[in-house]
Design an enzyme around this catalytic site. Structure first.
Site, mmCIF file in Angstrom:
data_model
loop_
_atom_site.group_PDB
_atom_site.id
_atom_site.type_symbol
_atom_site.label_atom_id
_atom_site.label_comp_id
_atom_site.label_asym_id
_atom_site.label_seq_id
_atom_site.Cartn_x
_atom_site.Cartn_y
_atom_site.Cartn_z
ATOM 1 C CE LYS A 22 -1.372 1.566 4.068
ATOM 2 N NZ LYS A 22 -1.193 2.912 4.605
ATOM 3 C CG ASN A 23 2.410 2.752 3.507
ATOM 4 O OD1 ASN A 23 1.241 3.074 3.279
ATOM 5 N ND2 ASN A 23 2.875 2.570 4.733
ATOM 6 C CB CYS A 116 -3.452 11.332 12.515
ATOM 7 S SG CYS A 116 -3.085 9.632 12.128
ATOM 8 N NE ARG A 121 0.885 10.179 10.183
ATOM 9 C CZ ARG A 121 0.422 9.179 9.443
ATOM 10 N NH1 ARG A 121 -0.703 8.606 9.762
ATOM 11 N NH2 ARG A 121 1.087 8.780 8.388
ATOM 12 N NE ARG A 398 -6.912 4.450 6.240
ATOM 13 C CZ ARG A 398 -6.381 5.554 6.708
ATOM 14 N NH1 ARG A 398 -6.685 5.970 7.912
ATOM 15 N NH2 ARG A 398 -5.547 6.264 5.969
HETATM 16 N N1 EPU Z 1 6.856 14.711 10.498
HETATM 17 C C1 EPU Z 1 6.928 16.064 10.769
HETATM 18 N N2 EPU Z 1 6.774 16.946 9.723
HETATM 19 C C2 EPU Z 1 6.555 16.530 8.443
HETATM 20 C C3 EPU Z 1 6.482 15.150 8.179
HETATM 21 C C4 EPU Z 1 6.636 14.263 9.239
HETATM 22 O O1 EPU Z 1 7.124 16.466 11.912
HETATM 23 O O2 EPU Z 1 6.409 17.365 7.561
HETATM 24 C C5 EPU Z 1 7.008 13.734 11.605
HETATM 25 C C6 EPU Z 1 5.732 12.913 11.790
HETATM 26 O O3 EPU Z 1 4.777 13.574 12.577
HETATM 27 C C7 EPU Z 1 6.274 11.653 12.428
HETATM 28 C C8 EPU Z 1 7.642 11.497 11.770
HETATM 29 O O4 EPU Z 1 7.986 12.797 11.258
HETATM 30 O O5 EPU Z 1 6.405 11.830 13.802
HETATM 31 C C9 EPU Z 1 7.723 10.514 10.628
HETATM 32 O O6 EPU Z 1 6.629 10.726 9.747
HETATM 33 P P1 EPU Z 1 6.675 10.374 8.194
HETATM 34 O O7 EPU Z 1 6.486 11.628 7.432
HETATM 35 O O8 EPU Z 1 7.859 9.538 7.892
HETATM 36 O O9 EPU Z 1 5.357 9.481 8.073
HETATM 37 P P2 EPU Z 1 4.406 9.477 6.823
HETATM 38 O O10 EPU Z 1 5.207 9.677 5.602
HETATM 39 O O11 EPU Z 1 3.242 10.365 7.076
HETATM 40 C C10 EPU Z 1 4.606 6.929 6.267
HETATM 41 C C11 EPU Z 1 3.663 5.777 6.152
HETATM 42 C C12 EPU Z 1 3.178 5.385 7.542
HETATM 43 C C13 EPU Z 1 4.391 5.024 8.389
HETATM 44 C C14 EPU Z 1 5.375 6.183 8.422
HETATM 45 C C15 EPU Z 1 6.659 5.888 9.175
HETATM 46 C C16 EPU Z 1 2.720 6.084 3.953
HETATM 47 C C17 EPU Z 1 1.544 6.433 3.135
HETATM 48 N N3 EPU Z 1 2.560 6.139 5.283
HETATM 49 O O12 EPU Z 1 3.854 7.983 6.859
HETATM 50 O O13 EPU Z 1 2.339 4.248 7.384
HETATM 51 O O14 EPU Z 1 3.991 4.705 9.696
HETATM 52 O O15 EPU Z 1 5.727 6.573 7.075
HETATM 53 O O16 EPU Z 1 7.290 4.782 8.621
HETATM 54 O O17 EPU Z 1 3.764 5.754 3.436
HETATM 55 C C18 EPU Z 1 0.605 2.765 7.952
HETATM 56 O O18 EPU Z 1 0.766 2.210 6.862
HETATM 57 O O19 EPU Z 1 -0.109 2.263 8.882
HETATM 58 C C19 EPU Z 1 1.260 4.041 8.207
HETATM 59 C C20 EPU Z 1 0.855 4.889 9.161
#
Ligand code: EPU
Length: 418
Positions: A22-23, A116, A121, A398
């Protein structure tokens, strides 16, 4: 709202086939916005988040055709570069369209995702990166507006903290920017490398995806391509843990074992034995005594936060005390209070859970709170005595394709009820 009724204590035996990730599929679908030609994508998982992304793409002007194995997407013209609140609020990964839209149209309006269940996030790092590429960012009425009438220009982007979708968003934007972009402290997740592989096929020049420094030579146009999504390492990991607790034996097929190294390592420390009957298969069985092990979630190649809840469920069945520390999200322990209702012994303090095992779990009525917490509850239910009813399984829909069917096929007693 759908529920699962699970009768625990049944051995699982046979082969479970893993779906596409998915991701990886979500950013790859967003990347179709970067060209007016057709992009054909195979092994797209049939899960709710993907249907949401397809709806979002259609609302932006895409022609999305799905066939048995995947999607063909063509965005001849972006008719409206706006991701509405109604879609973004149901899926935060909608913000992945921001970079591609501003790169292609010079303009994007994307609703700010709200809160969330697992943490705040924010997307500030995506926005700071786009500003570096020359976009003007403003916010009004709950929407982010990114504006770059003269196009984007390459730059050096240093992420203060590793962000997976942030890296992907910026990589897509940079692929259509003038000149070179360097992303430092980039996410190294296999899903980032998979997106880079597709962008490469579309004509972008990207070096270093999968490492912490990615170099992108922007192109004025990208073209159509065909791509198959990598296997879902989190789905595979979820079934591996189910197999370690109930396998007789259970084989997980269609996996990329390289992406599962941190999980396999920790499971081995806990006393789980694996065999590898083929390059893309892992066999696991229950029976041996499990030992408590400690872990902290980390960015890839560390232990994935998306496997923390499932591993915690396994630790309720291990002898001794384990400490599980969540370092990526602030509030990713919603599964704990539900596990307590099933008889687990877990104490939460800040970002650390102390699990004392082995507990005899018993079936109960529990509530799913997010995708991976739901997977944890399914695992706990498979090992518990009696029936567990899991409410709000739309969370699991999801990201897990036909999970009840896959588990039933290997002997689980699991029913979906309306
Ligand atoms: N963060 C910030 N600012 C930003 C972006 C992120 O502070 O602009 C923080 C987040 O709040 C978090 C950390 O950085 O504390 C890491 O977040 P990241 O951006 O890496 O997460 P994401 O890209 O929103 C993806 C996956 C998640 C997975 C995380 C971490 C997708 C669509 N989602 O989320 O997947 O947990 O990386 O590996 O790729 C899931 O599949 O259940 C899921 C939540």
């Amino acid at each position: 709202m759908d529920k699962f009724a699970i009768e625990g204590g049944r051995p699982l035996e046979g082969v479970i086939q893993v779906s596409g990730a998915k991701n990886a599929a979500l950013p790859v679908l967003a990347a179709t916005l970067l060209t007016d030609q057709e992009v054909r994508l195979d092994r797209i998982p049939k899960v709710r988040d993907i249907r949401t992304m397809a709806r979002l793409l259609k609302s932006l002007g895409a022609d999305v055709a799905s066939n048995s194995g995947g999607y063909a997407v063509r965005v001849t013209e972006v008719t409206s570069p706006e991701a509405p609140y109604e879609l973004v609020k149901t899926m935060r990964a909608s913000s992945l369209v921001l970079g591609p839209l501003v790169a292609r149209c010079g303009e994007a309006r994307v609703s700010l995702p709200g809160g969330c269940a697992i943490g705040a996030r924010p997307i500030n790092l995506h926005l700071a990166g786009l500003e570096k590429l020359g976009a003007e960012i403003s916010q009004e009425h709950g929407y982010i507006r990114a504006h770059a009438p003269n196009g984007l220009a390459g730059a050096v982007i240093h992420f203060d903290r590793v962000t997976v979708t942030g890296t992907e968003d910026l990589m897509m934007a940079a692929a259509l920017a003038r000149g070179e972009t360097i992303i430092e402290n980039a996410a190294r997740e296999p899903e980032v490398a998979d997106l880079a592989a597709l962008l490469g096929k579309m004509g972008a020049a990207i070096d270093g995806a999968g490492t912490s420094t990615i170099r992108i030579q922007g192109r004025s146009r990208l073209h159509g391509a065909t791509h198959a999504i990598i296997p879902d390492r989190i789905e595979a990991g979820t079934f591996l843990i189910a197999g370690a607790l109930t396998g007789n034996p259970l084989t997980i097929a269609g996996v990329d074992t390289r992406h599962l190294a941190a999980l396999i390592d920790r499971m081995r420390q806990a006393g789980v034995d694996f065999s590898f009957p083929a390059e893309d298969r892992i066999e696991v069985r229950a029976g041996g005594r499990l030992r408590a092990v400690d872990l902290a979630t980390r960015e890839y190649p560390g232990f994935p936060t998306d496997m923390q809840a499932q591993f915690l469920a396994m630790m309720t069945q291990a002898e001794g005390e384990s400490h599980i520390t969540e370092t990526i999200f602030e509030n990713r322990f919603m599964h704990v209070s539900e596990l307590l209702r099933m008889g687990a012994d877990v104490v939460l303090e800040g970002n650390q859970a102390t699990v004392r095992g082995k507990s005899r779990l018993s079936g109960a009525k529990v509530m799913a709170s997010d995708l991976r917490a739901s997977a944890c509850l399914v695992i706990a239910a498979l090992t518990a005595r009696g029936e567990t009813i899991i409410d709000r399984v739309y969370h699991i829909d999801r990201g897990y394709e036909r999970i009840e069917e896959k588990l039933s096929n290997v002997g689980a007693r699991i029913r979906r009820t309306k």
